[in-house]
Design a protein around this motif. Sequence first.
Motif, PDB file in Angstrom:
ATOM      1  N   ASP A   1      23.205  -6.591  55.657  1.00  0.00           N
ATOM      2  CA  ASP A   1      22.908  -5.727  54.513  1.00  0.00           C
ATOM      3  C   ASP A   1      22.384  -6.516  53.317  1.00  0.00           C
ATOM      4  OD1 ASP A   1      23.771  -3.546  55.954  1.00  0.00           O
ATOM      5  OD2 ASP A   1      25.782  -3.508  55.061  1.00  0.00           O
ATOM      6  N   GLY A   2      22.423  -7.832  53.401  1.00  0.00           N
ATOM      7  CA  GLY A   2      21.968  -8.661  52.284  1.00  0.00           C
ATOM      8  C   GLY A   2      22.975  -8.800  51.168  1.00  0.00           C
ATOM      9  N   VAL A   3      24.248  -8.571  51.459  1.00  0.00           N
ATOM     10  CA  VAL A   3      25.285  -8.660  50.437  1.00  0.00           C
ATOM     11  C   VAL A   3      25.610 -10.129  50.154  1.00  0.00           C
ATOM     12  CG1 VAL A   3      27.686  -8.120  49.871  1.00  0.00           C
ATOM     13  CG2 VAL A   3      26.280  -6.436  51.080  1.00  0.00           C
ATOM     14  N   ALA A   4      25.480 -10.547  48.911  1.00  0.00           N
ATOM     15  CA  ALA A   4      25.863 -11.901  48.518  1.00  0.00           C
ATOM     16  C   ALA A   4      27.383 -11.997  48.487  1.00  0.00           C
ATOM     17  CB  ALA A   4      25.283 -12.239  47.150  1.00  0.00           C
ATOM     18  N   ALA A   5      27.913 -13.096  48.999  1.00  0.00           N
ATOM     19  CA  ALA A   5      29.370 -13.201  49.128  1.00  0.00           C
ATOM     20  C   ALA A   5      29.834 -14.625  48.906  1.00  0.00           C
ATOM     21  CB  ALA A   5      29.823 -12.714  50.509  1.00  0.00           C
ATOM     22  N   VAL A   6      31.094 -14.738  48.532  1.00  0.00           N
ATOM     23  CA  VAL A   6      31.795 -16.016  48.429  1.00  0.00           C
ATOM     24  C   VAL A   6      33.143 -15.833  49.117  1.00  0.00           C
ATOM     25  CG1 VAL A   6      32.912 -17.655  46.882  1.00  0.00           C
ATOM     26  CG2 VAL A   6      30.686 -16.736  46.287  1.00  0.00           C
TER      27      VAL A   6
ATOM     28  N   ARG B   1      34.796 -19.940  59.274  1.00  0.00           N
ATOM     29  CA  ARG B   1      34.061 -19.190  60.288  1.00  0.00           C
ATOM     30  C   ARG B   1      33.638 -17.820  59.745  1.00  0.00           C
ATOM     31  NH1 ARG B   1      36.911 -19.099  66.021  1.00  0.00           N
ATOM     32  NH2 ARG B   1      34.936 -18.005  66.434  1.00  0.00           N
ATOM     33  N   VAL B   2      34.528 -17.188  59.013  1.00  0.00           N
ATOM     34  CA  VAL B   2      34.184 -15.897  58.402  1.00  0.00           C
ATOM     35  C   VAL B   2      33.049 -16.081  57.390  1.00  0.00           C
ATOM     36  CG1 VAL B   2      35.038 -13.966  57.013  1.00  0.00           C
ATOM     37  CG2 VAL B   2      36.510 -15.000  58.757  1.00  0.00           C
ATOM     38  N   ALA B   3      33.115 -17.157  56.600  1.00  0.00           N
ATOM     39  CA  ALA B   3      32.050 -17.433  55.632  1.00  0.00           C
ATOM     40  C   ALA B   3      30.717 -17.641  56.341  1.00  0.00           C
ATOM     41  CB  ALA B   3      32.409 -18.654  54.796  1.00  0.00           C
ATOM     42  N   GLY B   4      30.732 -18.325  57.474  1.00  0.00           N
ATOM     43  CA  GLY B   4      29.498 -18.522  58.212  1.00  0.00           C
ATOM     44  C   GLY B   4      28.898 -17.208  58.675  1.00  0.00           C
ATOM     45  N   ALA B   5      29.744 -16.286  59.169  1.00  0.00           N
ATOM     46  CA  ALA B   5      29.246 -14.982  59.602  1.00  0.00           C
ATOM     47  C   ALA B   5      28.727 -14.167  58.422  1.00  0.00           C
ATOM     48  CB  ALA B   5      30.364 -14.222  60.326  1.00  0.00           C
ATOM     49  N   LEU B   6      29.331 -14.360  57.249  1.00  0.00           N
ATOM     50  CA  LEU B   6      28.878 -13.659  56.034  1.00  0.00           C
ATOM     51  C   LEU B   6      27.640 -14.300  55.424  1.00  0.00           C
ATOM     52  CD1 LEU B   6      32.188 -12.880  54.076  1.00  0.00           C
ATOM     53  CD2 LEU B   6      30.452 -11.207  54.735  1.00  0.00           C
ATOM     54  N   ASP B   7      27.263 -15.486  55.901  1.00  0.00           N
ATOM     55  CA  ASP B   7      26.202 -16.282  55.289  1.00  0.00           C
ATOM     56  C   ASP B   7      26.564 -16.552  53.830  1.00  0.00           C
ATOM     57  OD1 ASP B   7      23.887 -17.741  55.187  1.00  0.00           O
ATOM     58  OD2 ASP B   7      22.591 -16.017  54.802  1.00  0.00           O
ATOM     59  N   ALA B   8      27.809 -16.981  53.633  1.00  0.00           N
ATOM     60  CA  ALA B   8      28.367 -17.120  52.290  1.00  0.00           C
ATOM     61  C   ALA B   8      28.861 -18.537  52.064  1.00  0.00           C
ATOM     62  CB  ALA B   8      29.524 -16.142  52.097  1.00  0.00           C
ATOM     63  N   ALA B   9      28.960 -18.891  50.795  1.00  0.00           N
ATOM     64  CA  ALA B   9      29.602 -20.142  50.427  1.00  0.00           C
ATOM     65  C   ALA B   9      31.100 -20.013  50.660  1.00  0.00           C
ATOM     66  CB  ALA B   9      29.324 -20.466  48.966  1.00  0.00           C
ATOM     67  N   CYS B  10      31.738 -21.113  51.045  1.00  0.00           N
ATOM     68  CA  CYS B  10      33.188 -21.123  51.268  1.00  0.00           C
ATOM     69  C   CYS B  10      33.817 -22.154  50.351  1.00  0.00           C
ATOM     70  CB  CYS B  10      33.506 -21.443  52.728  1.00  0.00           C
ATOM     71  SG  CYS B  10      35.281 -21.337  53.120  1.00  0.00           S
ATOM     72  N   LEU B  11      34.754 -21.722  49.537  1.00  0.00           N
ATOM     73  CA  LEU B  11      35.430 -22.598  48.584  1.00  0.00           C
ATOM     74  C   LEU B  11      36.910 -22.644  48.903  1.00  0.00           C
ATOM     75  CD1 LEU B  11      33.924 -21.281  45.222  1.00  0.00           C
ATOM     76  CD2 LEU B  11      33.117 -23.201  46.565  1.00  0.00           C
ATOM     77  N   ARG B  12      37.504 -23.793  48.725  1.00  0.00           N
ATOM     78  CA  ARG B  12      38.954 -23.873  48.742  1.00  0.00           C
ATOM     79  C   ARG B  12      39.480 -23.240  47.454  1.00  0.00           C
ATOM     80  NH1 ARG B  12      40.628 -28.746  51.418  1.00  0.00           N
ATOM     81  NH2 ARG B  12      42.721 -28.331  50.594  1.00  0.00           N
ATOM     82  N   LEU B  13      40.683 -22.731  47.506  1.00  0.00           N
ATOM     83  CA  LEU B  13      41.254 -22.037  46.350  1.00  0.00           C
ATOM     84  C   LEU B  13      41.238 -22.915  45.103  1.00  0.00           C
ATOM     85  CD1 LEU B  13      42.669 -19.419  45.459  1.00  0.00           C
ATOM     86  CD2 LEU B  13      44.836 -20.459  46.104  1.00  0.00           C
ATOM     87  N   GLU B  14      41.572 -24.198  45.286  1.00  0.00           N
ATOM     88  CA  GLU B  14      41.629 -25.093  44.129  1.00  0.00           C
ATOM     89  C   GLU B  14      40.239 -25.423  43.577  1.00  0.00           C
ATOM     90  OE1 GLU B  14      42.328 -27.508  47.954  1.00  0.00           O
ATOM     91  OE2 GLU B  14      42.966 -25.591  47.057  1.00  0.00           O
TER      92      GLU B  14
ATOM     93  N   ALA C   1      26.086 -17.694  45.394  1.00  0.00           N
ATOM     94  CA  ALA C   1      26.934 -16.847  46.208  1.00  0.00           C
ATOM     95  C   ALA C   1      26.494 -16.807  47.666  1.00  0.00           C
ATOM     96  CB  ALA C   1      26.947 -15.432  45.633  1.00  0.00           C
ATOM     97  N   ALA C   2      25.236 -16.992  47.961  1.00  0.00           N
ATOM     98  CA  ALA C   2      24.766 -16.994  49.343  1.00  0.00           C
ATOM     99  C   ALA C   2      23.567 -17.907  49.437  1.00  0.00           C
ATOM    100  CB  ALA C   2      24.390 -15.572  49.780  1.00  0.00           C
ATOM    101  N   ARG C   3      23.247 -18.321  50.638  1.00  0.00           N
ATOM    102  CA  ARG C   3      22.140 -19.266  50.809  1.00  0.00           C
ATOM    103  C   ARG C   3      20.793 -18.573  50.741  1.00  0.00           C
ATOM    104  NH1 ARG C   3      26.103 -21.191  54.259  1.00  0.00           N
ATOM    105  NH2 ARG C   3      25.370 -20.012  56.053  1.00  0.00           N
ATOM    106  N   ALA C   4      20.717 -17.332  51.200  1.00  0.00           N
ATOM    107  CA  ALA C   4      19.425 -16.652  51.244  1.00  0.00           C
ATOM    108  C   ALA C   4      19.119 -16.013  49.902  1.00  0.00           C
ATOM    109  CB  ALA C   4      19.447 -15.568  52.331  1.00  0.00           C
ATOM    110  N   ALA C   5      17.851 -16.108  49.464  1.00  0.00           N
ATOM    111  CA  ALA C   5      17.442 -15.478  48.207  1.00  0.00           C
ATOM    112  C   ALA C   5      17.179 -14.006  48.449  1.00  0.00           C
ATOM    113  CB  ALA C   5      16.186 -16.146  47.676  1.00  0.00           C
TER     114      ALA C   5
END
Length: 657
Positions: free
Chosen positions: A606-611, A627-640, A653-657
């Motif tokens: 859907d093109g939703v930007a995610a973190v 793994r979930v971040a990879g499926a979302l095409d999203a950046a993944c951050l540790r809580l800290e 928020a996402a790699r794709a423009a």
Amino acid sequence: MGARFPFSAVVGQDDLRTALLLNAVHPGIGGVLVRGEKGTAKSTAVRALAALLPDLDVVPGCRFACDPAAPADCPDGPHADGAERRPARLVELPVGATEDRLIGSLDLERALTEGVRAYQPGLLAAAHRGVLYVDEVNLLHDHLVDLLLDAAAMGRAHVEREGVSVSHPASFLLVGTMNPEEGELRPQLLDRFGLTVTVRAARDVATRTEVVRRRLAYEADPDGFAARWAPRDAELAERIVAARVRLAAVVLPDAELRRIAAICAAFEVDGMRADLVVARTATAHAAWRGADEVAEQDVEAAVRLALPHRKRRDPFDEPGLEQEQLDDALRQGEEAAREEEDGPDDDGPGGGGSDRGPDEGPDDGPEPPGQAPSTSDSPGTSGERSHAPAPAFRTRLLQVPGVGDGAPGKRSRARARTGRVVRPATADGSGLHLVGTLAAAAPHQAARGRTGPGLVLRNADVRRSVREGREGNLVLFVVDASGSMAARQRMSAVSGAVVSLLRDAYQRRDKVGVVTFRGREATVALPPTNSVDAAAARLRALRTGGRTPLADGLLRARRVLEVERVRDPRRRPLLVLLTDGRATASGTGGDPLRDALRAAGLLAADGVAAVVVDCEHGPIRLGLAGRVAGALDAACLRLEELSADQVAGVVRAARAA
């Protein structure tokens, strides 16, 4: 159109009517902010107030309504002798108003016909010596709120734009109304309003009955209803005039001034604006009740109206004054006033009694308030609640990639509808800025030999808009509240992170929503709203425990975003998922993790930007959130890593423009 609903016919709402009338007596108080749910007579009372203001003597033909007896430095001056009389104006500023409409702009007609730069006044000029009413002021762009508050404070508007440099008088009674459910004003803007009032629908059956009875009578015969209440309105209008005359002679004793300073110090308000507003309001209150000297009851009434919004230092602080806190502050004020009373005036001012006249009652306009306004109740909670959140912190900037066309804000890059900075236009003329082009060409018309009505242009005159700015986004928080996240330390850290992100969203003018998932299903804890403090309240009531239906949480978030895409297509979404990635339940009965990854893939399509904020804790990490971040095409951050103080840089928020 029939007559307006009379001011004196408004049932109840004594604090609202008192605040409006005190500002009519002393415009230097700084205006009124009226907070309340819809259907509580906010707009009705404000519009009715204008009819009570005395008529004005104005200079004939002056666009700024200058007073013939005290001419100001006016762009239309110098004025000839003479005067005409007209009613005070009520000017309404719509939410969609532009800066040009508010402060004025280049007069295009004169630029085109005469080749000169001339100023066309805006709404600030039209409101001079009248009432400027801003409905839904919390939805107005911040820079417009700043402009009108600056003008209200200084009594003048200064315009520097498009080659026009103008300063004109702009003294008006400023009234803003807002529904807190649609979002709050920032504390620094709240402080600029002199008084604030919270209005609520009455719970008393008799009062509600009278409200409906009067409204139906008005709708059946507006002119007849107004005529029946005209004598009461006329009495209020005369009382305003008398109070204005008396105001200059009202004495503010040192004892009461010390009381004011002690109360403001007890509330730890920032700056000195609160002290000044309370002093002016108390003086106006004394003039309104016909007294020659400010007394304790005047100070107490002023405090109730001037301090509730100034004690809010955090976006999530509850508005209003706690009665216990107010009583403590008043006691400190009493001690400070008593220290001053060592002179001959032993009995002291005021006595605690109210100087109500024989015309007491809701029909005759407000008298000095006799009881504290009720404070808003905290949202009720039930069931298992989340642990107290960890201290909030300054978060990294999370952005939606690309350039959007969304609502004005301070988060992601966006194309603005208008641009104030202009540059030479492109060869094909795209992005032409008409006003900038005319302003550049107008001063050179005589030198270019113009004789007819047309405008002589050169290539160097042509301007285009620079339209890139910032937008606010829809930030949808999807929070894992399952048993794997419910450990005290972890849920506390997650709650603190969400509060920090909510505060960031508040500052960046975002719309926010909250989806939680636990047990067997996901729940929309808060539908998308501009009220960020409502999101914080829902977070405080968050229930935890049970299995982890991660796929259901993502699918529920997708449905929320689909609805919002139809409702508000220009506002781009940013999904923030807080989870450890451990999916242990699925509505389909299949593999929970596989279903979660499939749901994440649908959001990515859907093109939703995610973190994704990885909340996994402990020495052994499974990396499932990654793994979930990879499926979302999203950046993944540790809580800290959410803290901007610990990690520098900007997160896309996402790699794709």
